[in-house]
Design an enzyme around this catalytic site. Sequence first.
Site, PDB file in Angstrom:
ATOM      1  N   GLY A  19      14.464  20.227  -2.306  1.00  0.00           N
ATOM      2  CA  GLY A  19      14.371  18.975  -1.597  1.00  0.00           C
ATOM      3  C   GLY A  19      15.579  18.908  -0.713  1.00  0.00           C
ATOM      4  O   GLY A  19      16.396  19.817  -0.714  1.00  0.00           O
TER       5      GLY A  19
ATOM      6  N   ASP B  54      18.812  12.928   0.395  1.00  0.00           N
ATOM      7  CA  ASP B  54      18.164  11.616   0.284  1.00  0.00           C
ATOM      8  C   ASP B  54      16.741  11.604  -0.253  1.00  0.00           C
ATOM      9  O   ASP B  54      16.081  10.594  -0.210  1.00  0.00           O
ATOM     10  CB  ASP B  54      18.154  10.897   1.647  1.00  0.00           C
ATOM     11  CG  ASP B  54      19.559  10.529   2.072  1.00  0.00           C
ATOM     12  OD1 ASP B  54      20.414  10.442   1.173  1.00  0.00           O
ATOM     13  OD2 ASP B  54      19.782  10.343   3.274  1.00  0.00           O
TER      14      ASP B  54
ATOM     15  N   GLY C 214      16.139  12.235  -3.300  1.00  0.00           N
ATOM     16  CA  GLY C 214      16.257  11.824  -4.695  1.00  0.00           C
ATOM     17  C   GLY C 214      16.290  12.973  -5.686  1.00  0.00           C
ATOM     18  O   GLY C 214      16.100  12.763  -6.875  1.00  0.00           O
TER      19      GLY C 214
ATOM     20  N   HIS D  79      19.893  21.660   2.662  1.00  0.00           N
ATOM     21  CA  HIS D  79      20.178  21.808   4.095  1.00  0.00           C
ATOM     22  C   HIS D  79      20.742  23.177   4.421  1.00  0.00           C
ATOM     23  O   HIS D  79      20.002  24.111   4.705  1.00  0.00           O
ATOM     24  CB  HIS D  79      21.113  20.695   4.561  1.00  0.00           C
ATOM     25  CG  HIS D  79      22.066  20.282   3.482  1.00  0.00           C
ATOM     26  ND1 HIS D  79      23.316  20.758   3.398  1.00  0.00           N
ATOM     27  CD2 HIS D  79      21.868  19.491   2.381  1.00  0.00           C
ATOM     28  CE1 HIS D  79      23.897  20.253   2.307  1.00  0.00           C
ATOM     29  NE2 HIS D  79      23.049  19.484   1.682  1.00  0.00           N
TER      30      HIS D  79
ATOM     31  N   LYS E 129      10.135   7.843  -5.159  1.00  0.00           N
ATOM     32  CA  LYS E 129      10.418   6.514  -4.596  1.00  0.00           C
ATOM     33  C   LYS E 129       9.161   5.659  -4.502  1.00  0.00           C
ATOM     34  O   LYS E 129       8.991   4.888  -3.557  1.00  0.00           O
ATOM     35  CB  LYS E 129      11.110   6.644  -3.236  1.00  0.00           C
ATOM     36  CG  LYS E 129      12.360   7.530  -3.302  1.00  0.00           C
ATOM     37  CD  LYS E 129      13.272   7.366  -2.117  1.00  0.00           C
ATOM     38  CE  LYS E 129      14.450   8.339  -2.240  1.00  0.00           C
ATOM     39  NZ  LYS E 129      15.380   8.281  -1.148  1.00  0.00           N
TER      40      LYS E 129
ATOM     41  N   SER F  51     -35.458  40.269   2.797  1.00  0.00           N
ATOM     42  CA  SER F  51     -34.546  39.138   2.946  1.00  0.00           C
ATOM     43  C   SER F  51     -34.984  38.043   1.974  1.00  0.00           C
ATOM     44  O   SER F  51     -36.161  37.715   1.907  1.00  0.00           O
ATOM     45  CB  SER F  51     -34.604  38.632   4.388  1.00  0.00           C
ATOM     46  OG  SER F  51     -33.791  37.502   4.524  1.00  0.00           O
ATOM     47  N   GLY F  52     -34.048  37.514   1.195  1.00  0.00           N
ATOM     48  CA  GLY F  52     -34.396  36.464   0.235  1.00  0.00           C
ATOM     49  C   GLY F  52     -34.775  37.001  -1.135  1.00  0.00           C
ATOM     50  O   GLY F  52     -35.130  36.240  -2.031  1.00  0.00           O
TER      51      GLY F  52
ATOM     52  N   SER G 140     -27.841  39.699  -2.347  1.00  0.00           N
ATOM     53  CA  SER G 140     -26.442  39.242  -2.311  1.00  0.00           C
ATOM     54  C   SER G 140     -26.048  38.551  -3.600  1.00  0.00           C
ATOM     55  O   SER G 140     -24.950  38.752  -4.118  1.00  0.00           O
ATOM     56  CB  SER G 140     -26.219  38.266  -1.153  1.00  0.00           C
ATOM     57  OG  SER G 140     -26.723  38.807   0.018  1.00  0.00           O
TER      58      SER G 140
ATOM     59  N   SER H 118     -32.305  47.482   4.297  1.00  0.00           N
ATOM     60  CA  SER H 118     -32.562  48.923   4.450  1.00  0.00           C
ATOM     61  C   SER H 118     -34.032  49.278   4.204  1.00  0.00           C
ATOM     62  O   SER H 118     -34.359  49.886   3.195  1.00  0.00           O
ATOM     63  CB  SER H 118     -31.631  49.736   3.548  1.00  0.00           C
ATOM     64  OG  SER H 118     -31.651  49.253   2.221  1.00  0.00           O
TER      65      SER H 118
END
Lengths: 627, 308
Positions: free
Chosen positions: A12, A15, A17, A93, A145, A463-464, A468, A535
């Site tokens: 941090g 200021d 905290g 800092h 805070k 496909s479907g 995947s 394929s």
Amino acid sequence: MEKSLLRFVTSGSVDDGKSTLIGRLLYETNCIFEDQYEAVKKTSKKTGKKEVDLSLLLDGLSAEREQKITIDVAYRYFSTAKRKFIIADSPGHEQYTRNMVTGASNSQLAIILIDARNGILTQSKRHGFLISLLQIPHLIVAVNKMDLVDYSQEVFEKISDEYLTFSEKLDIHDIIFIPISALKGDNVVSVSSNMKWYDGKSLLQILEDVHVTADRNLIDFRFPVQYVLRPHQDFRGYAGTLTSGTISPDEEVLILPSGKTSVIKSIVADNKELKEAYAGQAIVLTLKDNLDVSRGDMIVRKNNLPHINDFFDAMLCWMSEIPLSGSKHYLLKHTTQTVKVYIKKIHYKININTLHRQKTTDLTLNEIGRVEIKTAKPLFFDAYKANHGTGSFILIDPLTNHTAAAGMIREIPHTVSEWKRSMPLAISHHEKNLRWEAGNIPLSIWEEHNGHKAGIIWLTGLSGSGKSTLAKHLVKELFERGCQVMYLDGDNIRQGLNNDLGFSQADRTENIRRIGETAKLFFSQGNIVICAFISPFQKDRDFVRSLVPKDRFIELYMKCDIEVCKERDPKGLYKKAYAGEIPDFTGVSSPYEAPAEPEIAIETDVKGIQENLSLVLDYLVKQQFIE
Amino acid sequence: MDHYKQSHLKQLEAESIFIMREVVAELKNPVMLYSVGKDSSVMLRLAQKAFYPDKLPFPLMHIDTGYKFPEMYEFRDKHVKKIGADLIVERNEEWIKKNAHPTYLGNDKCCYYLKTMGLLNAIEKHGFDAAFGGARREEEKSRAKERVFSVRDKHGQWDPKNQRPELWQLYNTIIDQKETIRVFPLSNWTEVDIWEYIKLEQIPVVPLYFSKERKVIIRDNVIIPFYSAETVDPENKLNIKNSQVETMMCRFRTLGCIPCTGAVRSDAKTIDDIIREVREAKKSERENRLIDLTSDSAMEQKKKEGYF
């Protein structure tokens, strides 16, 4: 009950905290003493402060008290009945990056403080980046805070959401948000009644409960030899600390760099012998064979080797006033060896405020950049991400002897060209009497290293048909079993490698040819390559089959009724195909040739995903690809 | 997973052992500073563990001021003999002959001549390049900023603003000729850890740590052990009267030179008592060490001069 130990870093700036928070943790756990407290109270009064300024307690050096700044990382200690805590308190800092990296390097957890009134500042992000760079496993974002924003749930949630969105860009896995007031003590030690809407634990409870055992790498046995003990002729022991993994007597081991193998005779710890040792323990190993092993060598398991190379990419955090430029020779300390190195190239530096990469020719104090390093002799290392102990190093300036940089080795590149570019390395494999060089490792050695056979699993179907879905489950399952697995599918290939190809018959053939060649490369380096592609043509699939040995190609036919596929239509493609928007669509306007003799055929319209997955796994076990 | 859990003491132990082995592997001529106190006792036990079954690969060195407690000398000689270690005892004879004494020279000067100078001369005389010390970061605020491997220039001085960053467990031990390193393997231990470890390992310590009836005098709110008027005031300048000497149940939390080591009122007669007392303590360990109290940065100043 035995206490455990947690090391954490607080970050941090002025200021926010931080000192107040640390002061409170120490105070409430009875770790500030009256005489120290009285001294601070006296000084606070002298400087005209109303409240006791606990930050004074934390500034150890006279220059710090004079200048009212914290110069250096300080270490604080407190403990509860459950845990002992070591705080690396890094100032916000001056020298920020250097101090934060130093404090974070041994921490298992980090606390970032954000002032509820100011919200997320650039530096809160900077802290997050460093935590991600150093791969600290747990992050607590404490919104401090809260008393000054009326304990507002809205404020807290806004800050949390915003930080969470930002953190998605980083590599942080466990992140906890907590609203606190360090000054008033809300949610620090016990849960506050001022924020009934918060249903989590207090900060101290989180610190006490966070599970850290699992953060250690207990898989990859790495034992850098630190010191050789030879009290008398009959005893030769190798002293060191297990960086990671576990080891027991009678286990077979390999010594790097000689490549010689032996068997663990005993594990000595003081005057006791252990049945097993694990990461973090300082022990002495004895071997059944009388070998020449010295400091800097590494004892590992034969089937689980680290990378062995004299060339790698790393992220550097520069810590010296003298920048990295001009003369680029340094000493590098890694595990228990120190070698000469040459920084070949600075790829880029990172602007830690924007996280953007910038071209550069040098690295100056507190800058972070990616470099290419060449070492005078091979190191035995892992990527920092996988193993902090074997993936970290420091650079030492040979002129000043100062520690010039902290380094983290990046994951080894996976592309073939980069692999071939890596420096040759010779370690002999005595048992098989084989020698190999990087880029030329025989498949059998890869397979022995990985602990499984390599192969290509080719999912084909409309496909479907669920290619995947099954492929992704399979990838996950094999990965979790520790396999080297590579996944190729239409999406990742068509968008990149093959984005110049369409869907004509000729293009489809070329598409599969390239995929086949790619799969072969991964296969020849020990991977189980999972390919999910429609394929449709038998001759294309047979071409891929011809690239690898006969029993290494598994054709997996995803059999599914086209009506079911149409109904699933996960990407809306059938709809478009029937509307004539997609020409040459398999099953609609282009043929699909079902495999004549697939290794596995699955009726995906009949059985569920788990059932299909076990079918494939059973096959792999039966054919001895995996155990 | 819990099978692989290390307790905090075992983790601290492993860290200290790693540090010691690193020193012996990378430096030419190390020595272990042995002050006979509880921290030294723990450090010595850890060193035995680090190099078992070999004997210690370095000697022990006691910088003696001549003002230590008789119990300490007795314990030192017995214990060192028992474990078979080599012990070097070094004294700054020049200043001891000049009757350097804290009561007359002042604490800071006395410490400087008898301890700091004694140490620096001894390191140079024997050509040591590294010296283990039992200091802990928790003890004192300037020590909280100290490195585990603390590089000292050819005069043995500490430059707090120019310290090497310490990352992971990768300690940079490279030094130039004439430079030396002070190494603090107990950096991360606290007073409670030390006592818990003494209990766990059954490590012998000087009996002065345990409470019993002792003769003391009270000066400036500090309870000073009174062995004889000789030890506190050899030249009888303070005019201590017998009526000032009282008897009380007390013990020592830290051990140093008799005239500068304050006792604490205590009933702690066993290690368990001590652990309980230290856990509940409201005062810090060094509150009665006169040498820390001379100014806000007394310790930092001493360290800069070469103190350990």
